[in-house]
Enzyme design. Structure first.
Site, PDB file in Angstrom:
ATOM      1  N   GLY A   1       0.836  -1.189   0.000  1.00  0.00           N
ATOM      2  CA  GLY A   1       0.000   0.000   0.000  1.00  0.00           C
ATOM      3  C   GLY A   1       0.867   1.233   0.000  1.00  0.00           C
TER       4      GLY A   1
ATOM      5  N   GLN B   1       3.442   9.814   0.886  1.00  0.00           N
ATOM      6  CA  GLN B   1       4.640   9.080   0.501  1.00  0.00           C
ATOM      7  C   GLN B   1       5.089   9.409  -0.920  1.00  0.00           C
ATOM      8  OE1 GLN B   1       3.029   5.098   2.111  1.00  0.00           O
ATOM      9  NE2 GLN B   1       5.251   4.936   2.388  1.00  0.00           N
TER      10      GLN B   1
ATOM     11  N   CYS C   1       8.012  -0.529   5.558  1.00  0.00           N
ATOM     12  CA  CYS C   1       7.430   0.698   5.026  1.00  0.00           C
ATOM     13  C   CYS C   1       8.268   1.169   3.851  1.00  0.00           C
ATOM     14  CB  CYS C   1       7.383   1.775   6.108  1.00  0.00           C
ATOM     15  SG  CYS C   1       6.694   3.347   5.530  1.00  0.00           S
ATOM     16  N   LEU C   2       7.613   1.575   2.771  1.00  0.00           N
ATOM     17  CA  LEU C   2       8.339   2.048   1.595  1.00  0.00           C
ATOM     18  C   LEU C   2       9.099   3.334   1.878  1.00  0.00           C
ATOM     19  CD1 LEU C   2       5.735   1.325  -1.231  1.00  0.00           C
ATOM     20  CD2 LEU C   2       7.548  -0.152  -0.324  1.00  0.00           C
TER      21      LEU C   2
ATOM     22  N   HIS D   1      -1.839   0.611   8.845  1.00  0.00           N
ATOM     23  CA  HIS D   1      -0.543   1.215   8.533  1.00  0.00           C
ATOM     24  C   HIS D   1      -0.725   2.451   7.661  1.00  0.00           C
ATOM     25  CE1 HIS D   1       3.863   0.804   7.362  1.00  0.00           C
ATOM     26  NE2 HIS D   1       3.408   1.564   6.377  1.00  0.00           N
ATOM     27  N   GLU D   2      -1.530   2.340   6.602  1.00  0.00           N
ATOM     28  CA  GLU D   2      -1.698   3.462   5.684  1.00  0.00           C
ATOM     29  C   GLU D   2      -2.493   4.596   6.325  1.00  0.00           C
ATOM     30  OE1 GLU D   2       0.173   3.421   3.228  1.00  0.00           O
ATOM     31  OE2 GLU D   2       0.625   1.288   3.221  1.00  0.00           O
TER      32      GLU D   2
ATOM     33  N   HIS E   1      -0.194   6.677   8.308  1.00  0.00           N
ATOM     34  CA  HIS E   1       0.571   7.623   7.490  1.00  0.00           C
ATOM     35  C   HIS E   1      -0.141   8.961   7.368  1.00  0.00           C
ATOM     36  CE1 HIS E   1       4.216   5.887   5.906  1.00  0.00           C
ATOM     37  NE2 HIS E   1       3.611   4.780   5.534  1.00  0.00           N
TER      38      HIS E   1
END
Length: 219
Positions: free
Chosen positions: A80, A85, A131-132, A173-174, A177
């Site tokens: 995701g 991001q 995480c990206l 998680h998203e 963010h």
């Protein structure tokens, strides 16, 4: 979120925007249309503050952003990706993941709000999470094994998406963010510092893999 048990899921159809579909391509159509954007990295200010609500729906700009987020998530091998991001200050995230029961989930949501889970329905699961925007390290993070998120699609239509297991982790998680929180913020200070050291050692290799994946896709 980076790619890293419960009830058996019998219906293994792909879920698009939370609904099962009879067929779906290997690459989401958004990936084909989208361009790859730079992924922000921990330490950048936009990752540490709450994002603005989406107020304009049904626009070419919003649809194009979603396409770009899907393409960016694809080349980064992510589960995701949130708008901040890709350096965009909006409450929006996309997902394309396969859960532990083999069910693929694909979609996007704007202005997501996680439902509160009653105390008797709460079950925390501790699993590795990446995480990206923290390229490289994974750490064990407790998350609820079920999540329901409410928001809107790109056209402003109401949307409710439910996840279990790994998909529930992704939804949480998203959403984090968009409130300016990374999974690192859920770690003890010593473990956070160790993860950041690991990131510094591995990020060049991660960036090279992403660049190679973008090239293969013609992006």
């Amino acid at each position: 979120m980076a790619v890293g048990s419960g009830d058996t899921v019998r219906d293994r159809r792909v879920r698009v925007q939370g609904r099962p579909v009879e067929s779906y391509p290997r690459l989401a159509p958004e990936v084909e249309r989208g361009a790859v954007r730079r992924i922000t990295v921990v330490g950048e200010e936009i990752l540490s503050r709450r994002c603005r609500e989406v107020t304009e729906f049904g626009t070419a700009e919003l649809a194009g952003l979603i396409d770009d987020m899907f393409a960016t998530n694809q080349v980064a091998a992510g589960a995701g990706l949130a708008a901040n991001q890709v350096d965009v200050d909006l409450q929006l995230f996309v997902w394309d993941i396969t859960d532990e029961w083999g069910v693929r989930h694909v979609g996007h949501i704007a202005n997501p709000v996680l439902e509160e889970v009653s105390a008797d329905g709460r079950r925390l699961v501790e699993e590795p999470e990446g995480c990206l925007s923290v390229p490289g390290p994974y750490r064990v993070v407790p998350r609820l094994d079920r999540a329901v998120v409410r928001g809107s699609d790109k056209d402003g239509n109401p949307l409710v998406v439910e996840g279990r297991g790994y998909f529930a982790r992704c939804l949480q998680h998203e959403t984090d963010h968009l409130h300016g929180r990374l999974y690192l913020d859920r770690l003890a200070q010593r473990e956070r510092k160790a993860a950041l050291r690991e990131m510094r050692d591995s990020q060049d290799e991660v960036f090279a893999r992403r660049a190679a994946a973008a090239k293969r896709l013609g992006k």
